[in-house]
Design an enzyme around this catalytic site. Structure first.
Site, PDB file in Angstrom:
ATOM      1  CG  ASN A   1      -0.405  -0.163   2.530  1.00 19.32           C
ATOM      2  OD1 ASN A   1       0.593  -0.838   2.699  1.00 19.32           O
ATOM      3  ND2 ASN A   1      -1.026   0.446   3.516  1.00 19.32           N
TER       4      ASN A   1
ATOM      5  CB  CYS B   1      -5.254  -1.423  -1.629  1.00 16.66           C
ATOM      6  SG  CYS B   1      -6.542  -0.578  -0.709  1.00 16.66           S
TER       7      CYS B   1
ATOM      8  CD  GLU C   1      -5.418  -5.934  -1.114  1.00 20.12           C
ATOM      9  OE1 GLU C   1      -4.787  -4.859  -1.028  1.00 20.12           O
ATOM     10  OE2 GLU C   1      -6.242  -6.300  -0.271  1.00 20.12           O
TER      11      GLU C   1
END
Ligand code: THU
Length: 136
Positions: free
Chosen positions: A48, A59, A61
């Site tokens: 992040n 983020c 991901e």
């Protein structure tokens, strides 16, 4: 029930952990790491990255997924998300939406640095995802 550390994919676990150490999270102090693997075995990591203008934060991901896609690798089969805590991470709603579009067939593993982990399908994380595809 969370699984024990020996069921873990060591490569993704270690690479996600390295990414976790690179998190830039001075505002929330909540660090997240991620690693994705494609069907051809390429691994891309993310952490992040926050900003003083808070809404610009991205983020872990999405960083990992965007790195894979921007390198021309779209067939993502695994996604690991890691935090340094006893409780498992949980991808936010925005990440679930992005995962459902960019990695619909991926297996998602949420893991702590101690190796406690749990696996999910994308449909489990985001049933009835938004799509513009009328056949879905
Ligand atoms: N964050 C992630 O990186 N992934 C998640 O799944 C949830 C939240 C980040 C965003 C922000 O930098 C911090 O965690 C606190 O919300």
């Amino acid at each position: 029930m969370s699984k024990l550390i020996n069921d873990i994919d060591k490569e993704l676990f270690e690479k996600a952990k390295l990414a976790l150490d690179r998190a830039y999270s001075p505002y929330s102090k909540y660090s997240v790491g991620a690693a994705v693997r494609t069907s051809t075995g390429d691994v891309f990591t993310g952490c992040n990255i926050e900003n003083a203008a808070y809404g610009l934060t991205i983020c872990a991901e999405r960083v990992a997924l965007f790195k894979a896609v921007s390198e021309g690798k779209r067939d993502i089969v695994e996604l690991y998300v890691i935090i340094n805590d006893d409780i498992l991470p949980s991808p936010c709603g925005s990440c679930r939406q992005v995962i459902s579009e960019l990695a619909p067939d991926a297996r998602i593993t949420l893991v702590t640095v101690d190796g406690k982990h749990k696996e999910y399908s994308v449909k489990e994380l985001l049933p009835n995802a938004f799509t513009l595809d009328k056949d879905e």
